[in-house]
Design an enzyme around this catalytic site. Structure first.
Site, short mmCIF file in Angstrom:
data_model
loop_
_atom_site.label_atom_id
_atom_site.label_comp_id
_atom_site.label_asym_id
_atom_site.label_seq_id
_atom_site.Cartn_x
_atom_site.Cartn_y
_atom_site.Cartn_z
N LYS A 22 -47.52 -50.43 12.22
CA LYS A 22 -48.17 -50.73 10.93
C LYS A 22 -47.94 -49.58 9.94
O LYS A 22 -47.58 -49.82 8.78
CB LYS A 22 -49.68 -50.92 11.14
N CYS A 116 -64.62 -43.99 2.48
CA CYS A 116 -64.00 -44.65 3.63
C CYS A 116 -64.84 -44.33 4.85
O CYS A 116 -65.49 -43.29 4.90
CB CYS A 116 -62.59 -44.10 3.80
N ASP A 305 -55.66 -41.10 15.36
CA ASP A 305 -55.78 -42.56 15.49
C ASP A 305 -55.96 -43.01 16.95
O ASP A 305 -56.14 -44.19 17.20
CB ASP A 305 -54.56 -43.25 14.88
#
Ligand code: EPU
Length: 417
Positions: A22, A116, A305
């Site tokens: 992605k 965020c 991540d």
């Protein structure tokens, strides 16, 4: 809103395939704005963030045709060099069109991303770099207006801190600038290198991508090209942890082994048996896992991540693991949900202390961001009983058909509306 219902306790077996990355596909799609010719990209994952980026390209004036995992983009004209708030608020990576639009059209209007779930995530470094390339930047009404009526010119840009999309944005701006640009303290992530490879196929002159100094010699024009996106190292890492946390024997195919050294090292230290081939990795978990400390770092360090997923794994390990998050200031939202399932986790500033092993039990939990959701799926796979994960739209942003892939390896997971 969709939910996942997961019944845990089943070891995963067999094979799970990895999709295209992605975070590599997003800048590659944005790069197609740099030419009026057609760019064909393969291995584009069918996830929500990619659909958002494709919508943005269409709004800007490009034609976008997807077939299977291939996407053809032709930006014959830039009609509206703008990324509106409606899109940017759902996907911060929309700011990746800033560099290409400025380079191609001399003008870009991009909404500033707001807060965020994982931290402040400003784009000040993108803007400072573009100014050094000669852009005039103004901010008003929640938007950044960048203009370069006479084109951009090469410059030496030193990033105050390492930024992945910042390096990508600047590289895309610099490829059509007059003269040489040198990016120092640049991100070395494989996604940056992949973007440079695409740009070179389009006619750009770039050296040093993958190191912390990238040299770009501006060219007059870029052309159409065809490129295959690298595989998603974060998706692959998530599945490897799924194999380990369920005590399974799982092979992840299409695994970008060379981009996962930091995770594979930690898994081995924790006692997981890891076998690698050029494009596959197999994990087999022992009866007992050992707690191993981990600190997130820029590439080639341990990816932020994968921090949430690693924390889920450490809830099953013997001892105390200290997990330190150095990239984002607020990326421990999953810890509270994991605790609701029975994990023993204490947060102390940027450190999480995970004491294990804990017997996790199924519960109702809420996904707060993309990778946090993945960690809840992993915890649910090893918990006893049923877990219902709400707000799985977060996971749909970045994982292609995750429930189908896990189910094929033996997981009991269902999507319900
Ligand atoms: N930062 C600034 N100013 C900037 C840019 C970044 O202060 O102008 C700070 C950030 O706030 C953060 C740090 O620098 O503390 C690093 O952020 P970076 O810019 O590298 O993050 P990003 O480019 O916005 C990409 C990935 C993220 C991934 C990070 C870190 C994409 C589209 N996104 O974001 O992926 O976590 O790099 O590796 O490539 C995800 O896929 O779940 C995801 C969040």
């Amino acid at each position: 809103m969709d939910k996942f219902v997961i019944t845990g306790g089943r070891p995963l077996h067999g094979e799970i395939p990895v999709s295209g990355s992605k975070n590599s596909a997003l800048p590659a799609l944005a790069a197609s704005l740099l030419t009026e010719e057609t760019v064909v990209l393969h291995h584009i994952p069918r996830v929500r963030d990619i659909r958002t980026m494709q919508r943005l390209l269409v709004d800007i004036g490009a034609s976008v045709d997807a077939e299977g995992d291939a996407v053809r983009i032709t930006a014959a004209q830039v009609i509206s060099p703008e990324a509106p708030y409606e899109l940017v608020k759902t996907m911060r990576a929309s700011s990746l069109v800033l560099g290409p639009l400025l380079a191609r059209a001399g003008r870009a209007r991009v909404s500033l991303p707001g807060g965020c779930a994982i931290g402040a995530r400003p784009i000040n470094l993108h803007l400072a770099g573009l100014e050094q390339l000669g852009a005039a930047i103004e901010q008003s009404h929640g938007y950044v207006e960048a203009t370069a009526p006479h084109g951009l010119r090469g410059a030496r840009v030193r990033f105050d801190r390492i930024t992945v999309t910042g390096a990508e944005d600047l590289m895309m701006a610099a490829v059509l600038a007059r003269g040489e640009t040198i990016l120092e303290n640049a991100a070395r992530e494989p996604e940056v290198t992949d973007l440079a490879e695409l740009l070179v196929k389009m006619g750009a002159r770039i050296e040093g991508a993958g190191s912390s100094t990238i040299r770009i010699e501006g060219v007059e024009k870029l052309y159409g090209a065809e490129h295959t996106i690298i595989r998603d190292r974060i998706e692959a890492g998530t599945f490897l942890i799924a194999g380990a946390i369920t005590g399974g024997d799982l092979t992840v195919t299409g695994c970008p082994v060379e981009h996962l050294s930091a995770l594979l090292d930690k898994l081995r230290q924790a006692g997981v048996e890891v076998r690698t081939e050029p494009h596959a990795a197999t994990v087999r978990a022992p009866g007992r896992l050992r707690s191993i400390d981990m600190t997130t770092q820029e590439y080639p360090g341990f990816a932020t991540d994968l921090q949430a997923q690693y924390m889920a794994l450490m809830t099953q390990a013997e001892g105390i693991a200290i997990i330190s998050e150095t990239i984002f200031e607020n990326r421990f939202m999953h810890a509270l949900e994991l605790a609701r399932m029975g994990a023993n986790i204490r947060i102390d500033g940027r450190n999480a202390l995970v004491a294990g092993p804990s017997r996790l039990t199924g519960a109702g939990v809420i996904a707060s961001d993309l990778r946090a959701s993945a960690s809840l799926v992993l915890a649910a796979l090893c918990a006893t009983g049923e877990t219902v994960i709400d707000r799985v739209y977060h996971i749909d942003r970045g994982y292609e058909k995750i429930e189908e892939k896990l189910a094929r390896a033996g997981a009991l997971i269902q999507r319900v509306e």
